[in-house]
Write a protein that holds these residues in place. Structure first.
Motif, short mmCIF file in Angstrom:
data_model
loop_
_atom_site.label_atom_id
_atom_site.label_comp_id
_atom_site.label_asym_id
_atom_site.label_seq_id
_atom_site.Cartn_x
_atom_site.Cartn_y
_atom_site.Cartn_z
N GLY A 48 -1.46 13.12 5.68
CA GLY A 48 -1.22 12.57 4.35
C GLY A 48 -2.40 11.82 3.78
O GLY A 48 -2.24 10.79 3.10
N CYS A 91 -3.34 7.56 9.31
CA CYS A 91 -2.38 8.32 8.50
C CYS A 91 -2.18 7.63 7.15
O CYS A 91 -2.09 6.40 7.08
CB CYS A 91 -1.05 8.44 9.22
SG CYS A 91 -1.10 9.53 10.66
N CYS A 92 -2.12 8.44 6.11
CA CYS A 92 -1.95 7.96 4.73
C CYS A 92 -3.09 7.07 4.26
O CYS A 92 -2.94 6.29 3.31
CB CYS A 92 -0.61 7.24 4.55
SG CYS A 92 0.81 8.32 4.86
#
Length: 392
Positions: free
Chosen positions: A330, A304-305
């Motif tokens: 993200g 994530c991210c």
């Protein structure tokens, strides 16, 4: 002169063609001393890129000697030894002034054709379809180089052709791919594809501070070359019954890699996976332009991210990509043809300092006349072939 010409899917021949001549005061004629077969040339060889014509001269990785130049090319002299960027740039448009030379607004004479397919046109490219300019390529004895007051990069005589040839494309491409991944010190970087660009992306990731690099492929010679530095971990996807996503989760404690680099592009293998089989069938019957198996894996595997960098070449529209995962996790995606002009002096300095010897990649050498056979060898990954260098 002799030149390697495309005549159809899987059909390239060394033909005798007219010598190039100056067409503009900013042109130069280069006598080619070394040229290479690139992985993206195989997309042309396989007929995956539109707007090729029979007789087109291939090749975008080349270097040589200046033998003729136009009146406005004042930065070069006859006899200069130069490496030529595969992206063609005018040096003065909106994008060139920003250093974004692969998006030059003036170098593609067929920009309207490219814009219909892509919305806007990138720069012209040597030897890479009429959509991207219809420029003759460098797998030839001589090449006309437009905007020669901007592109050709002079290299020192104490370095061999093989040490500097890859400044034309794959070294800057691998380095920009690693730079686009936004690597932070200690990051885990996963690289899909251990072909030439993947190999340079791996070494560039280490240069940029990665704490861990995982190289993903199934070809033993490529995996061995990736692991030869003594610190890169390898992942043979053909041996992972539960897939690359599960393997990377296992290797990263369930979080996933911080940065993912897709150095594969449109011809992903993905043997055994259902989506990869469907991709191949669709591409074979012209229902799809690309095989985006690796795109799906990077979207699902990246933490994530995290950031995904995509130097791999894609031709058109991608099917069944998990964009929900991309948005909800993200993720950041960076891609594009390489701004070669920007990176050439930076990477030449690294070569001169001994930080990297690009010749590690070369497995096969030949004359221009050998090119048709070596295209097949490279395509089939036969005889341990990773990178081919030709001397006309």
């Amino acid at each position: 002169m002799k030149a390697l010409c495309w005549h159809g899917v899987g059909d390239v021949r060394v033909d005798t063609v007219p010598d190039p001549r100056l067409l503009d005061p900013r042109d130069a004629i280069i006598k080619v001393t070394s040229t290479a077969i690139c992985g993206s040339d195989l997309h042309l060889y396989g007929g995956l890129m539109p707007s090729l014509k029979s007789g087109d001269i291939l090749g975008h990785e080349f270097m040589g000697i200046v033998v003729e130049k136009g009146s406005q090319v004042t930065n070069l002299s006859i006899g200069d030894r130069v490496v030529v960027p595969f992206t063609i740039a005018c040096g003065d448009c909106f994008f060139c002034r920003k250093g974004l030379t692969s998006c030059c607004e003036r170098s593609n004479p067929n920009a309207e054709m490219a814009a219909k397919a892509m919305g806007h046109s990138p720069s012209g490219l040597f030897g890479y379809t009429h959509m991207l300019g219809g420029f003759s390529g460098g797998q030839a004895e001589y090449v006309r180089v437009p905007f020669a007051d901007v592109g050709p990069f002079k290299v020192p005589d104490h370095l061999s052709d093989e040490q500097v040839l890859f400044l034309s494309d794959i070294f800057p491409t691998g380095y920009m791919a690693a730079e686009n991944a936004d690597i932070e010190p200690g990051d885990t970087v996963a690289v899909w594809g251990c072909g030439p660009v993947g190999q340079f992306a791996i070494r560039s990731a280490w240069m940029l501070g990665a704490g861990r690099v995982i190289a993903i492929d199934e070809v033993p010679e490529r995996l061995a070359l990736a692991a030869a530095d003594g610190r890169t971990e390898i992942l043979d996807f053909s041996e992972e019954s539960n897939g690359v996503y599960e393997a990377l989760n296992r290797m990263t404690g369930g979080r996933g890699p911080d940065r993912c680099i897709d150095a594969v592009g449109t011809e992903a293998a993905g043997h055994g996976s259902v989506d990869a089989v469907i991709d191949k069938v669709k591409q074979a019957v012209k229902l799809a332009s690309d095989r985006p198996h690796v795109v799906r894996e990077t979207f699902l595997s990246c933490r994530c991210c995290g950031t995904i960098s995509m130097p791999g070449v894609y031709a058109g529209y991608l099917d069944a990509v998990p964009f929900g995962a991309f948005v909800n996790k993200g993720l950041t995606l960076k891609s594009g043809q390489t701004h070669v002009h920007r990176y050439m002096p930076i990477l030449l300095d690294k070569i001169e300092r001994g930080e990297i010897d690009p010749t590690f990649l070369i497995t096969h050498r030949g004359r221009l006349d050998d090119a048709p056979d070596l295209y097949k060898t490279f395509r089939d990954k036969a005889d341990g072939c990773i990178k081919v260098v030709l001397t006309p």
